[in-house]
Design a protein around this motif. Sequence first.
Motif, PDB file in Angstrom:
ATOM      1  N   THR A 127      24.054  23.698  41.076  1.00 11.73           N
ATOM      2  CA  THR A 127      24.727  24.110  39.843  1.00 11.73           C
ATOM      3  C   THR A 127      25.546  25.344  40.169  1.00 11.73           C
ATOM      4  OG1 THR A 127      22.967  23.285  38.393  1.00 11.73           O
ATOM      5  CG2 THR A 127      24.448  24.940  37.479  1.00 11.73           C
ATOM      6  N   LEU A 128      26.838  25.301  39.867  1.00  9.17           N
ATOM      7  CA  LEU A 128      27.700  26.462  40.032  1.00  9.17           C
ATOM      8  C   LEU A 128      27.905  27.107  38.662  1.00  9.17           C
ATOM      9  CD1 LEU A 128      30.403  25.134  42.541  1.00  9.17           C
ATOM     10  CD2 LEU A 128      28.164  26.151  43.006  1.00  9.17           C
ATOM     11  N   VAL A 129      27.573  28.380  38.576  1.00  9.81           N
ATOM     12  CA  VAL A 129      27.688  29.134  37.333  1.00  9.81           C
ATOM     13  C   VAL A 129      28.829  30.136  37.477  1.00  9.81           C
ATOM     14  CG1 VAL A 129      26.523  30.635  35.671  1.00  9.81           C
ATOM     15  CG2 VAL A 129      25.201  28.923  36.947  1.00  9.81           C
ATOM     16  N   ASN A 130      29.786  30.086  36.571  1.00  8.61           N
ATOM     17  CA  ASN A 130      30.946  30.965  36.616  1.00  8.61           C
ATOM     18  C   ASN A 130      30.965  31.806  35.342  1.00  8.61           C
ATOM     19  OD1 ASN A 130      33.560  32.086  36.855  1.00  8.61           O
ATOM     20  ND2 ASN A 130      34.317  30.269  37.909  1.00  8.61           N
ATOM     21  N   VAL A 131      30.947  33.125  35.488  1.00  4.49           N
ATOM     22  CA  VAL A 131      30.970  34.035  34.346  1.00  4.49           C
ATOM     23  C   VAL A 131      32.404  34.504  34.127  1.00  4.49           C
ATOM     24  CG1 VAL A 131      30.000  36.135  33.338  1.00  4.49           C
ATOM     25  CG2 VAL A 131      28.623  34.755  34.915  1.00  4.49           C
ATOM     26  N   LEU A 132      32.892  34.346  32.886  1.00  4.71           N
ATOM     27  CA  LEU A 132      34.306  34.592  32.605  1.00  4.71           C
ATOM     28  C   LEU A 132      34.560  35.878  31.832  1.00  4.71           C
ATOM     29  CD1 LEU A 132      35.838  31.139  31.593  1.00  4.71           C
ATOM     30  CD2 LEU A 132      35.436  32.092  33.868  1.00  4.71           C
ATOM     31  N   SER A 133      35.606  36.578  32.267  1.00  6.07           N
ATOM     32  CA  SER A 133      36.259  37.607  31.461  1.00  6.07           C
ATOM     33  C   SER A 133      37.481  36.964  30.822  1.00  6.07           C
ATOM     34  CB  SER A 133      36.665  38.788  32.357  1.00  6.07           C
ATOM     35  OG  SER A 133      37.749  38.420  33.198  1.00  6.07           O
ATOM     36  N   PRO A 134      38.188  37.658  29.919  1.00  3.63           N
ATOM     37  CA  PRO A 134      39.307  37.002  29.220  1.00  3.63           C
ATOM     38  C   PRO A 134      40.569  36.823  30.067  1.00  3.63           C
ATOM     39  CG  PRO A 134      38.467  38.900  27.989  1.00  3.63           C
ATOM     40  CD  PRO A 134      37.908  38.981  29.356  1.00  3.63           C
ATOM     41  N   PHE A 135      40.616  37.399  31.236  1.00  2.00           N
ATOM     42  CA  PHE A 135      41.861  37.456  31.989  1.00  2.00           C
ATOM     43  C   PHE A 135      42.136  36.158  32.749  1.00  2.00           C
ATOM     44  CE2 PHE A 135      39.978  41.699  31.674  1.00  2.00           C
ATOM     45  CZ  PHE A 135      40.957  42.325  30.910  1.00  2.00           C
ATOM     46  N   ARG A 140      41.124  30.959  35.569  1.00  2.00           N
ATOM     47  CA  ARG A 140      41.619  29.925  36.491  1.00  2.00           C
ATOM     48  C   ARG A 140      40.613  29.600  37.596  1.00  2.00           C
ATOM     49  NH1 ARG A 140      45.815  33.953  38.163  1.00  2.00           N
ATOM     50  NH2 ARG A 140      45.063  34.991  40.051  1.00  2.00           N
ATOM     51  N   THR A 141      39.600  30.456  37.783  1.00  4.92           N
ATOM     52  CA  THR A 141      38.608  30.164  38.818  1.00  4.92           C
ATOM     53  C   THR A 141      37.721  28.979  38.446  1.00  4.92           C
ATOM     54  OG1 THR A 141      36.969  31.726  37.926  1.00  4.92           O
ATOM     55  CG2 THR A 141      38.540  32.588  39.544  1.00  4.92           C
ATOM     56  N   VAL A 142      37.693  28.593  37.161  1.00  2.00           N
ATOM     57  CA  VAL A 142      36.898  27.426  36.766  1.00  2.00           C
ATOM     58  C   VAL A 142      37.488  26.169  37.395  1.00  2.00           C
ATOM     59  CG1 VAL A 142      36.110  26.014  34.835  1.00  2.00           C
ATOM     60  CG2 VAL A 142      36.120  28.505  34.633  1.00  2.00           C
ATOM     61  N   ARG A 143      38.798  26.031  37.329  1.00  2.00           N
ATOM     62  CA  ARG A 143      39.445  24.885  37.971  1.00  2.00           C
ATOM     63  C   ARG A 143      39.174  24.897  39.480  1.00  2.00           C
ATOM     64  NH1 ARG A 143      45.802  24.769  37.696  1.00  2.00           N
ATOM     65  NH2 ARG A 143      45.447  26.519  39.127  1.00  2.00           N
TER      66      ARG A 143
END
Length: 257
Positions: A127-135, A140-143
Amino acid sequence: MKRFVMVCGDKGGTGKSLMTRALADRLRREQRDVLMIDGDGEVGNLFQFYARLDEAGAPVQAQLADGVVPIRFTGTERERDQLLAAIDSGRALILADLPAASLTQLGAFDRDTGFFAELARCGYRPTLVNVLSPFSSSTRTVREMIELAGTQADYVVAINRWFGDREDFFMWYGGTHTAASPGRAMLGESGGIEINLPKLQAGVLVAIDDLMLTFADAREDRRLTTPQRSRLHRWMQALDEELDEAAQWLGLAETKR
């Protein structure tokens, strides 16, 4: 199914380490059999707060059983190999906090070792978990994350509410003059899930970090004021509800030891 959960991303400062600490705290509270890895080595947040200590309060050398194993994932090949070697432990759940630029490094590591294929061969589902800021540099790192592993992994995106409310994340959700991030559509198409990382008042987090406490310990520590402990308790409750939404991806749905 065995789980290998990696909190990762190429953008620094989004709250990855806070998310990993929160998940580690939940796993410890539930006494789950988990191997924890800090990809920032001994200077990483996960190691600093959740490593096993001796009677003098210093980290012990043997962290494999119930501590945090420090590696430098952006360091030498030998250091990176320890991430793959973690599966030799046979633990049902592995949690790794990977540093900034980890997606790029993970891609190179996979090309070199066949990392994701080896996980599957050994019975692990990553499982890859990506924590997002609004920038945009974060969203774009999700893609990039999904393009990296494709169908070989599951995905969790955590919206860090420290940075604001839904309208502040228009680069992710889309707005009046902005299209939604392509990564959001890819997340749904890949069967991934979106959760929130609730906002914890800055002063409460500063007090916890100053005392070098885990969240569970801080909740009972009288050196924090009653309002601080109360806010922490509410934050932990809200976070647990979010983690429950992604339980099967995060290794929280399996039977406790």
